[in-house]
Design an enzyme around this catalytic site. Structure first.
Site, PDB file in Angstrom:
ATOM      1  N   LYS A 145     -60.130   0.216 -28.943  1.00 54.29           N
ATOM      2  CA  LYS A 145     -59.789   0.877 -30.203  1.00 54.29           C
ATOM      3  C   LYS A 145     -59.261  -0.086 -31.256  1.00 54.29           C
ATOM      4  O   LYS A 145     -59.271   0.232 -32.442  1.00 54.29           O
ATOM      5  CB  LYS A 145     -58.759   1.990 -29.960  1.00 54.29           C
ATOM      6  N   LYS A 152     -69.717   5.398 -23.126  1.00 55.29           N
ATOM      7  CA  LYS A 152     -69.365   6.763 -22.711  1.00 55.29           C
ATOM      8  C   LYS A 152     -69.522   7.728 -23.891  1.00 55.29           C
ATOM      9  O   LYS A 152     -69.367   7.322 -25.055  1.00 55.29           O
ATOM     10  CB  LYS A 152     -67.956   6.817 -22.123  1.00 55.29           C
ATOM     11  N   LYS A 196     -65.832  11.702 -28.490  1.00 55.22           N
ATOM     12  CA  LYS A 196     -65.687  12.498 -29.707  1.00 55.22           C
ATOM     13  C   LYS A 196     -65.470  11.618 -30.929  1.00 55.22           C
ATOM     14  O   LYS A 196     -65.610  12.077 -32.049  1.00 55.22           O
ATOM     15  CB  LYS A 196     -64.599  13.558 -29.576  1.00 55.22           C
TER      16      LYS A 196
HETATM   17  P1  TYM Z   1     -59.241  12.138 -24.366  1.00 54.31           P
HETATM   18  O1  TYM Z   1     -58.791  13.098 -25.382  1.00 54.31           O
HETATM   19  O2  TYM Z   1     -59.943  10.909 -24.806  1.00 54.31           O
HETATM   20  O3  TYM Z   1     -60.182  12.854 -23.308  1.00 54.31           O
HETATM   21  C1  TYM Z   1     -59.782  14.020 -22.648  1.00 54.31           C
HETATM   22  C2  TYM Z   1     -60.295  14.045 -21.233  1.00 54.31           C
HETATM   23  O4  TYM Z   1     -61.722  14.016 -21.196  1.00 54.31           O
HETATM   24  C3  TYM Z   1     -62.161  12.942 -20.364  1.00 54.31           C
HETATM   25  N1  TYM Z   1     -63.391  12.378 -20.928  1.00 54.31           N
HETATM   26  C4  TYM Z   1     -64.536  12.203 -20.255  1.00 54.31           C
HETATM   27  N2  TYM Z   1     -64.879  12.482 -18.974  1.00 54.31           N
HETATM   28  C5  TYM Z   1     -66.158  12.192 -18.591  1.00 54.31           C
HETATM   29  N3  TYM Z   1     -67.077  11.648 -19.424  1.00 54.31           N
HETATM   30  C6  TYM Z   1     -66.772  11.349 -20.709  1.00 54.31           C
HETATM   31  N4  TYM Z   1     -67.686  10.829 -21.520  1.00 54.31           N
HETATM   32  C7  TYM Z   1     -65.459  11.640 -21.179  1.00 54.31           C
HETATM   33  N5  TYM Z   1     -64.835  11.490 -22.377  1.00 54.31           N
HETATM   34  C8  TYM Z   1     -63.567  11.938 -22.198  1.00 54.31           C
HETATM   35  C9  TYM Z   1     -61.020  11.933 -20.397  1.00 54.31           C
HETATM   36  O5  TYM Z   1     -61.058  11.063 -19.293  1.00 54.31           O
HETATM   37  C10 TYM Z   1     -59.817  12.834 -20.405  1.00 54.31           C
HETATM   38  O6  TYM Z   1     -59.502  13.258 -19.090  1.00 54.31           O
HETATM   39  N6  TYM Z   1     -55.165   9.585 -23.005  1.00 54.31           N
HETATM   40  C11 TYM Z   1     -55.853  10.840 -22.826  1.00 54.31           C
HETATM   41  C12 TYM Z   1     -55.053  12.057 -23.215  1.00 54.31           C
HETATM   42  C13 TYM Z   1     -53.719  12.163 -22.541  1.00 54.31           C
HETATM   43  C14 TYM Z   1     -53.503  12.499 -21.176  1.00 54.31           C
HETATM   44  C15 TYM Z   1     -52.093  12.530 -21.022  1.00 54.31           C
HETATM   45  C16 TYM Z   1     -54.358  12.776 -20.110  1.00 54.31           C
HETATM   46  C17 TYM Z   1     -52.514  11.994 -23.126  1.00 54.31           C
HETATM   47  N7  TYM Z   1     -51.515  12.230 -22.218  1.00 54.31           N
HETATM   48  C18 TYM Z   1     -51.518  12.815 -19.793  1.00 54.31           C
HETATM   49  C19 TYM Z   1     -53.773  13.057 -18.874  1.00 54.31           C
HETATM   50  C20 TYM Z   1     -52.362  13.076 -18.722  1.00 54.31           C
HETATM   51  C21 TYM Z   1     -57.111  10.812 -23.704  1.00 54.31           C
HETATM   52  O7  TYM Z   1     -57.212  10.080 -24.636  1.00 54.31           O
HETATM   53  O8  TYM Z   1     -58.026  11.749 -23.398  1.00 54.31           O
END
Ligand code: TYM
Length: 330
Positions: A111, A192, A195
């Protein structure tokens, strides 16, 4: 009952990756664990957000949780910013985190790459994520593959705290699905599905209409050759589409391979699009009903109230262990 926690950033339109890699597993776990599912708005602002968009997307992610099948009577659904203990524990854990550990995080590297100015929030993002998890002493954290490194840091921080201040935090385990933990971009299977990718054709948004889904799948990149065969090394694009097919239809990869034996990509893609439409249409219908009813506000209020109760106890314990004076009454 053991505890589950996870979260999704309201930083763009949710994608099929978020659904397959995360939300679907949240729904599976809610019957067997005390679940907390957040919309992580404090994490979203580590990159610039338009305030009106942030509000809209926050409510949208929360409504999507419910539309996808999370039952607010079984699980807490809430905004991270409505439970201020997350941010406070985040700061405490930041003081236990080494710069080198944060510099090694691949999400930070990705990022911040090529940016002239990188916010400090983006750098300390993983300490706040650790706080999200540890503030409930969560046992299990359902996430996609890309969050594995953040989970490892969380485990290290919990261990470090326990070593310094006496055993207190549960060391959380990641829950990463064997298949579907890394859904790739439709235009480039080496990246990957995300969004934050500016090309809308790279992902299926969970709110895409049937026609848009059909168009995006028909335009999805395929590999050279013709046969529908699962082989991520030589056929990464088709293998990704096959994984999506498998995850949304319940058919195994071998069953899909057999079904399309001797056929070309065209028919396979057409049917994949229908499988996706069939998966997403009922969720979308519920989503729009929930948005219209306004019920999400009550759900978020109840979820945050319940979460605050646990979080405030844990924070008080942590502060006592670290040597903070208790708040005195005048
Ligand atoms: P975020 O918002 O990027 O994504 C949310 C969840 O979706 C999963 N994910 C995917 N899984 C499979 N294939 C993909 N292409 C794909 N894109 C996204 C992510 O692995 C995630 O599980 N840091 C985290 C948010 C967060 C969090 C937490 C998660 C903040 N605090 C505490 C767990 C526990 C994030 O950016 O997710």
């Amino acid at each position: 009952m053991k505890t589950v926690l996870s979260g999704i950033q309201p930083s763009g339109k949710l994608t099929l990756g978020n659904y397959i890699g995360a939300i679907r597993n949240f729904v599976k776990l809610q019957n067997d664990y005390k679940c907390n599912f957040m919309v992580v708005d404090l994490h979203a602002i580590t990159v610039p957000q338009d305030p009106a968009m942030l509000r809209e997307q926050s409510e949208s992610v929360a409504a999507f949780y419910i539309a996808a099948g999370i039952d607010p009577n079984l699980a807490n659904v809430y905004m991270q910013s409505h439970v201020p203990q997350h941010a406070e524990l985040g700061w405490l854990l930041t003081t236990l985190t080494a710069m080198g550990e944060l510099e090694r995080m691949t999400q930070f590297k990705d990022k911040s790459e090529g940016k002239e100015s990188v916010g400090a929030g983006l750098f300390v993002y993983p300490s706040l994520m650790a706080a999200d998890i540890l503030i409930y002493n969560a046992d299990l954290v359902p996430v996609g593959e890309d969050q594995k490194q953040h989970l490892e840091l969380t485990r290290d921080l919990a261990g470090r705290f326990n070593h310094r201040y006496g055993n207190y935090f549960t060391i959380p385990d990641p829950y990463i699905p064997k298949v579907g933990a890394r859904i790739m971009s439709l235009d480039d299977a080496s990246k990957k599905m995300s969004k934050s990718n500016p090309n809308p054709g790279s992902s299926i948004s969970l709110l895409d209409t049937p026609d848009v889904i059909r168009k995006k799948i028909s335009r999805a990149t395929t590999d050279s050759g013709k046969e529908v065969r699962y082989d991520p090394a030589t056929k990464p694009e088709v293998s990704n589409l096959m994984s999506i097919y498998s995850e949304c239809s319940g058919l195994s990869l071998t069953e899909i391979q057999d079904q399309y034996d001797g056929q070309m990509y065209g028919g396979f893609k057409k049917e994949l699009a229908e499988v996706l439409v069939g998966t997403l249409e009922p969720i979308q219908q519920r989503y729009y009903e929930i948005r219209e009813s306004g019920e999400i506000h009550d759900i978020l209020a109840k979820g945050a109230a319940d979460a605050r109760e646990t979080a405030s106890k844990v924070l008080a314990d942590v502060k006592e262990r670290m040597g903070f004076l208790p708040a005195f009454k005048s």
